[in-house]
Design a protein around this motif. Structure first.
Motif, PDB file in Angstrom:
ATOM      1  N   GLY A  13      56.007 -32.319  33.496  1.00 39.59           N
ATOM      2  CA  GLY A  13      57.306 -31.889  33.997  1.00 39.59           C
ATOM      3  C   GLY A  13      58.004 -30.953  33.035  1.00 39.59           C
ATOM      4  N   THR A  14      57.897 -31.247  31.741  1.00 37.13           N
ATOM      5  CA  THR A  14      58.522 -30.368  30.750  1.00 37.13           C
ATOM      6  C   THR A  14      57.844 -29.009  30.717  1.00 37.13           C
ATOM      7  OG1 THR A  14      59.179 -32.266  29.394  1.00 37.13           O
ATOM      8  CG2 THR A  14      59.133 -30.125  28.325  1.00 37.13           C
ATOM      9  N   ILE A  15      56.515 -28.992  30.695  1.00 40.09           N
ATOM     10  CA  ILE A  15      55.799 -27.708  30.677  1.00 40.09           C
ATOM     11  C   ILE A  15      56.120 -26.913  31.947  1.00 40.09           C
ATOM     12  CG2 ILE A  15      53.522 -26.628  30.771  1.00 40.09           C
ATOM     13  CD1 ILE A  15      52.504 -28.912  28.979  1.00 40.09           C
ATOM     14  N   GLY A  16      56.014 -27.570  33.089  1.00 45.03           N
ATOM     15  CA  GLY A  16      56.294 -26.873  34.341  1.00 45.03           C
ATOM     16  C   GLY A  16      57.734 -26.415  34.447  1.00 45.03           C
ATOM     17  N   GLY A  17      58.660 -27.275  34.017  1.00 43.33           N
ATOM     18  CA  GLY A  17      60.072 -26.910  34.081  1.00 43.33           C
ATOM     19  C   GLY A  17      60.406 -25.732  33.199  1.00 43.33           C
ATOM     20  N   ARG A  18      59.902 -25.729  31.968  1.00 51.92           N
ATOM     21  CA  ARG A  18      60.179 -24.606  31.064  1.00 51.92           C
ATOM     22  C   ARG A  18      59.547 -23.309  31.577  1.00 51.92           C
ATOM     23  NH1 ARG A  18      64.712 -25.807  28.578  1.00 51.92           N
ATOM     24  NH2 ARG A  18      64.535 -27.178  26.748  1.00 51.92           N
ATOM     25  N   LEU A  19      58.320 -23.384  32.082  1.00 61.50           N
ATOM     26  CA  LEU A  19      57.694 -22.174  32.632  1.00 61.50           C
ATOM     27  C   LEU A  19      58.516 -21.640  33.797  1.00 61.50           C
ATOM     28  CD1 LEU A  19      53.939 -23.244  32.532  1.00 61.50           C
ATOM     29  CD2 LEU A  19      54.897 -21.282  31.324  1.00 61.50           C
ATOM     30  N   HIS A  20      58.959 -22.529  34.680  1.00 60.49           N
ATOM     31  CA  HIS A  20      59.774 -22.110  35.827  1.00 60.49           C
ATOM     32  C   HIS A  20      61.076 -21.469  35.352  1.00 60.49           C
ATOM     33  CE1 HIS A  20      61.611 -22.386  39.862  1.00 60.49           C
ATOM     34  NE2 HIS A  20      62.709 -22.738  39.202  1.00 60.49           N
ATOM     35  N   GLN A  21      61.732 -22.080  34.373  1.00 63.03           N
ATOM     36  CA  GLN A  21      62.983 -21.534  33.862  1.00 63.03           C
ATOM     37  C   GLN A  21      62.834 -20.111  33.341  1.00 63.03           C
ATOM     38  OE1 GLN A  21      64.084 -24.639  30.992  1.00 63.03           O
ATOM     39  NE2 GLN A  21      66.029 -24.869  32.092  1.00 63.03           N
ATOM     40  N   HIS A  22      61.641 -19.790  32.863  1.00 61.87           N
ATOM     41  CA  HIS A  22      61.431 -18.482  32.242  1.00 61.87           C
ATOM     42  C   HIS A  22      60.656 -17.529  33.153  1.00 61.87           C
ATOM     43  CE1 HIS A  22      62.718 -20.923  28.838  1.00 61.87           C
ATOM     44  NE2 HIS A  22      63.096 -19.794  28.289  1.00 61.87           N
ATOM     45  N   GLY A  23      60.754 -17.774  34.447  1.00 55.35           N
ATOM     46  CA  GLY A  23      60.322 -16.782  35.416  1.00 55.35           C
ATOM     47  C   GLY A  23      58.888 -16.866  35.885  1.00 55.35           C
ATOM     48  N   HIS A  24      58.167 -17.918  35.523  1.00 57.09           N
ATOM     49  CA  HIS A  24      56.776 -18.041  35.937  1.00 57.09           C
ATOM     50  C   HIS A  24      56.669 -18.857  37.227  1.00 57.09           C
ATOM     51  CE1 HIS A  24      55.491 -16.263  32.176  1.00 57.09           C
ATOM     52  NE2 HIS A  24      56.328 -17.082  31.560  1.00 57.09           N
ATOM     53  N   ARG A  25      55.668 -18.544  38.019  1.00 48.03           N
ATOM     54  CA  ARG A  25      55.428 -19.302  39.253  1.00 48.03           C
ATOM     55  C   ARG A  25      54.798 -20.644  38.897  1.00 48.03           C
ATOM     56  NH1 ARG A  25      51.559 -16.357  42.687  1.00 48.03           N
ATOM     57  NH2 ARG A  25      50.810 -15.519  40.702  1.00 48.03           N
ATOM     58  N   VAL A  26      55.370 -21.715  39.437  1.00 51.89           N
ATOM     59  CA  VAL A  26      54.938 -23.073  39.105  1.00 51.89           C
ATOM     60  C   VAL A  26      54.926 -23.922  40.374  1.00 51.89           C
ATOM     61  CG1 VAL A  26      55.488 -25.182  37.811  1.00 51.89           C
ATOM     62  CG2 VAL A  26      55.903 -22.935  36.769  1.00 51.89           C
ATOM     63  N   VAL A  27      53.938 -24.789  40.489  1.00 52.02           N
ATOM     64  CA  VAL A  27      53.914 -25.844  41.502  1.00 52.02           C
ATOM     65  C   VAL A  27      53.683 -27.161  40.777  1.00 52.02           C
ATOM     66  CG1 VAL A  27      52.769 -26.785  43.538  1.00 52.02           C
ATOM     67  CG2 VAL A  27      53.007 -24.306  43.282  1.00 52.02           C
ATOM     68  N   LEU A  28      54.505 -28.161  41.073  1.00 50.61           N
ATOM     69  CA  LEU A  28      54.344 -29.487  40.482  1.00 50.61           C
ATOM     70  C   LEU A  28      53.581 -30.379  41.447  1.00 50.61           C
ATOM     71  CD1 LEU A  28      57.969 -30.043  39.112  1.00 50.61           C
ATOM     72  CD2 LEU A  28      55.980 -29.143  37.879  1.00 50.61           C
ATOM     73  N   VAL A  29      52.693 -31.200  40.906  1.00 46.86           N
ATOM     74  CA  VAL A  29      51.938 -32.151  41.718  1.00 46.86           C
ATOM     75  C   VAL A  29      52.335 -33.554  41.261  1.00 46.86           C
ATOM     76  CG1 VAL A  29      49.661 -32.913  42.473  1.00 46.86           C
ATOM     77  CG2 VAL A  29      50.029 -30.506  41.869  1.00 46.86           C
ATOM     78  N   ALA A  30      52.828 -34.347  42.188  1.00 44.93           N
ATOM     79  CA  ALA A  30      53.306 -35.691  41.853  1.00 44.93           C
ATOM     80  C   ALA A  30      52.996 -36.617  43.019  1.00 44.93           C
ATOM     81  CB  ALA A  30      54.809 -35.652  41.548  1.00 44.93           C
TER      82      ALA A  30
END
Length: 331
Positions: A13-30
Motif C-alpha cells: 500500500g505504501t509503495i503503490g500509494g507513493r507511486l500514485h501520488q507522484h503521477g505513476h499508473r497504479v492498480v492495487l490488488v487486495a
C-alpha cells in the motif's frame, strides 16, 4: 509503466500509494474488507506530514485486469501466500500474445529469501527488492508509513544477480516517489542482511516490544545463530556498519497524528488475526540452512514454533509470559 501491486498491505500500500501520488499508473490488488474499503473510499495513506486519500484503482485478482506489455507486477504479500498468487498471475495472458510469466517483470518486495526462487519457477523476469520500509496496516483501506523524509529504502536488482534497463527505470520511478532505490548487482546479499534483522519479528510478535535486557538478549542470540548459519553456508551479507552507511538519516521514524505504531509485520499478522504468520520463512530459513550445513539454531526453531502456535490459536501479540521468555534464554 503501470504498477500492479499484488498485496496492498503495509508495504504494498505504501509503495503503490507513493507511486500514485507522484503521477505513476497504479492498480492495487487486495481482498475482503480491505478491498471493499479501497473501492469505496480509496487508499488512506497516513504519514508524518498528514493523511492523503488516494483514488487508486483496486481489484480482487488477475481475472479483473487486462494485462499489457508495459505492466510491472509487484508481489508484496507474506511468503506463505506467494505460490498460489504466482500461479494465478503467471498464467494470465498479456495483450499482444504470451503470458505474464513469459513477458512481464515481477518484483518480490517481500521479507525472506524464498520468494524469488518461487517466482523464478513461474516468471522469466524476476527482480528482488530488499524492503526497509517502516509501515503498518491494521485497518481496512488504511496504511501508515512512518519514515521521513523518505518513506523507505528499496534495493532492487535482477534475480539471481545483475541489473538491467528495467531495474534502472523502476528504480528511477521509486526514487521520484519518496524512496531511496539503489540498483544492486547482488540484491540477495541485501535480502540476507534483512533476513537477519527480521529474526526478532517472531520474538516481538509473541513476547512484545524488543526492549529490556531479556528481550534484547534473546534478539541478539537469534541473530548470532543466523550469522553463524549464514557463515557456514558461505552466504555473504552487508554487516551493520555497511547497512547503517546506506541508511544514514534518509529514513527516520516519526510519529503520525492519530496513529499508534504497534510492531512489525509479524506482530501485525497476529494483531489482525490473520491466522498465519511468516516465521517459517524467516526464523525457519535459518533453521533450514542450519540443518543443511550442520549448524544448530535452537532459538530460531523455538521462535518459529511459538509464532506459528500463536497464529493458529488466534492469540493476541505479546502474550507469552515472562517466565517462558526467560526459559527460551536458558534453553
Amino acid at each position: 509503466m503501470r504498477y500492479i501491486i499484488i498485496g496492498a498491505g503495509a508495504v504494498g500500500g505504501t509503495i503503490g500509494g507513493r507511486l500514485h501520488q507522484h503521477g505513476h499508473r497504479v492498480v492495487l490488488v487486495a481482498r475482503g474488507a480491505h478491498l471493499a474499503a479501497l473501492r469505496a473510499d480509496g487508499l488512506r495513506l497516513a504519514a508524518p506530514d498528514g493523511v492523503a486519500t488516494l483514488p487508486v484503482p483496486a481489484v480482487g485478482g488477475p481475472e479483473e485486469l487486462e494485462l499489457h506489455p508495459d505492466d510491472v507486477l509487484v508481489l508484496a504479500v507474506k511468503t506463505q501466500h506467494s505460490a498460489a498468487l504466482l500461479d494465478a498471475w503467471a498464467a494470465r495472458p498479456v495483450a499482444g500474445g504470451g503470458t505474464a510469466g513469459e513477458r512481464l517483470p515481477l518484483l518480490c518486495a517481500q521479507n525472506g529469501v524464498e520468494n524469488e526462487r518461487l517466482a523464478l519457477r513461474r516468471f522469466r523476469h524476476v527482480y528482488g527488492v530488499c524492503v526497509w520500509l517502516p509501515s503498518t496496516h491494521l485497518e481496512p483501506g488504511r496504511v501508515a508509513a512512518a519514515g521521513s523524509p523518505l518513506s523507505g529504502i528499496l534495493h532492487i536488482g535482477r534475480y539471481p544477480a545483475g541489473r538491467d534497463a528495467v531495474a534502472e527505470r523502476i528504480a528511477a520511478d521509486l526514487t521520484a516517489s519518496r524512496f531511496d532505490a539503489p540498483v544492486s548487482d547482488d540484491v540477495m546479499r541485501w535480502k540476507y542482511a534483512k533476513l537477519l534483522s527480521n529474526l526478532a519479528n517472531a520474538l516481538e510478535a509473541v513476547g512484545g516490544p524488543v526492549r529490556g535486557a531479556l528481550r534484547l538478549a534473546l534478539a541478539e542470540r537469534a541473530v548470532a545463530e543466523g550469522e553463524k548459519v549464514l557463515a557456514a553456508a558461505g552466504i555473504d551479507h552487508p554487516d551493520r556498519a555497511e547497512q547503517q552507511a546506506v541508511r544514514g538519516d534518509r529514513v527516520t521514524l516519526l510519529p503520525i497524528e492519530g496513529e499508534e505504531r504497534g510492531g512489525g509485520s509479524s506482530w501485525q499478522s497476529l494483531a489482525r488475526g490473520a491466522g498465519d504468520i511468516e516465521a517459517d520463512h524467516l526464523n525457519g530459513e535459518i533453521v533450514l540452512l542450519g540443518r543443511l550445513h550442520g549448524v544448530p539454531a535452537p532459538l530460531n526453531d523455538a521462535l518459529r514454533r511459538l509464532a506459528n502456535s500463536f497464529a493458529r490459536e488466534g492469540r493476541a501479540p505479546g502474550g507469552l509470559p515472562e517466565a517462558d521468555l526467560a526459559a527460551l534464554l536458558e534453553g
